[in-house]
Design a protein around this motif. Structure first.
Motif, PDB file in Angstrom:
ATOM      1  N   THR A   4      18.914   9.934  79.442  1.00 49.62           N
ATOM      2  CA  THR A   4      19.191  11.156  78.686  1.00 49.62           C
ATOM      3  C   THR A   4      18.329  12.310  79.182  1.00 49.62           C
ATOM      4  N   GLU A  17      17.697   4.131  78.135  1.00 46.43           N
ATOM      5  CA  GLU A  17      18.556   5.152  77.541  1.00 46.43           C
ATOM      6  C   GLU A  17      17.843   6.497  77.443  1.00 46.43           C
ATOM      7  N   GLN A  23      23.812  12.741  75.907  1.00 45.26           N
ATOM      8  CA  GLN A  23      24.316  12.297  77.205  1.00 45.26           C
ATOM      9  C   GLN A  23      25.700  12.883  77.483  1.00 45.26           C
ATOM     10  N   HIS A  70      21.593  -1.868  76.220  1.00 41.78           N
ATOM     11  CA  HIS A  70      20.481  -0.927  76.136  1.00 41.78           C
ATOM     12  C   HIS A  70      20.584  -0.046  74.895  1.00 41.78           C
ATOM     13  N   LEU A  71      21.798   0.261  74.505  1.00 37.50           N
ATOM     14  CA  LEU A  71      21.987   1.021  73.264  1.00 37.50           C
ATOM     15  C   LEU A  71      21.553   0.194  72.058  1.00 37.50           C
TER      16      LEU A  71
END
Length: 238
Positions: free
Chosen positions: A228, A224, A113, A69-70
């Motif tokens: 966050t 993400e 995060q 996902h990053l």
């Protein structure tokens, strides 16, 4: 696709399987949510700084999802800043290389995060909430894969999973998350969930305008950003 936990291979993704996978996405990451919660709880029993514990939890989360996902977040940031030409932006996203915008986006999101998660290194309840938010963030896929959202390409994850989640499920599901969040805090809980919903909607709308639709990278970026937003929104409120 959602975790590194081994599962039996699905040789053919039918529309029914695609719908089920996206609808049940929050449940699929229960192992990762449990891992994050366990690390945060263990941190309360040590003398480690809360920020260090939070970084360890994020590292475990990235490892448990293969940082997929990053990677999507990085590619979307590069695609949005590379060019106003749709094909050029899609080519940049597909290249796999991280550009300046992608690196900055990942650093900022991971930093937010970590800073937020440090406030959850307090007690068992805080650790459980953080783990639950990891799972809840996957509800971002209910938006990126909602029936009105079209894919940017005729192939790839976007084409396979978009338009699979009924619009009514998206709205009711997020309303349910907002209602459940009142258990954490009577007004900051629903507010954090509502803001996460809006952030993902804005991302999807932006992607539709720039790329012509969504891609698998947009899925990852949405997860993400949702995580966050919820972590920051509830930091200190647990």
């Amino acid at each position: 696709m959602l975790t590194a936990v081994p599962v039996p291979a699905v040789l053919r993704v039918t529309p029914a399987i695609a719908t089920g996978a996206m609808v049940l996405a929050p449940l699929a990451v229960l192992p990762l949510g449990a891992a994050v919660g366990a690390i945060l709880w263990a941190g309360t029993e040590t003398t480690l700084p809360p920020l260090a514990v939070a970084v360890l939890a994020i590292a475990a989360l990235a490892l448990g999802s293969r940082a997929l996902h990053l990677d999507g977040l990085s590619d979307v940031a590069d695609g949005l800043t590379a060019s106003y030409d749709r094909e050029r932006s899609l080519a940049v996203m597909k290249s796999g290389a991280a550009g300046p915008a992608g690196v900055v986006a990942v650093v900022l999101v991971l930093g937010a995060q970590a800073a937020a998660l440090a406030s959850y290194v307090d007690d068992v309840r805080s650790a459980v909430v953080a783990g639950a938010l990891v799972c809840a963030a996957r509800a971002a896929l209910w938006i990126t894969c909602a029936s009105p959202v079209r894919p940017a390409r005729p192939d790839g994850l976007g084409a396979t999973f978009t338009r699979r989640v009924p619009g009514w499920w998206t709205l009711l599901g997020w309303a349910g998350l907002a209602a459940a969040a009142t258990i954490v805090h009577p007004w900051r809980g629903p507010l954090a969930v509502g803001l996460a919903f809006l952030v993902v909607v804005v991302l999807v709308v932006r992607a539709a305008r720039r790329f012509g639709g969504v891609t698998g990278d947009v899925f990852g970026a949405a997860i993400e950003l949702a995580l966050t937003t919820m972590l920051v929104g509830l930091a200190g409120a647990v």
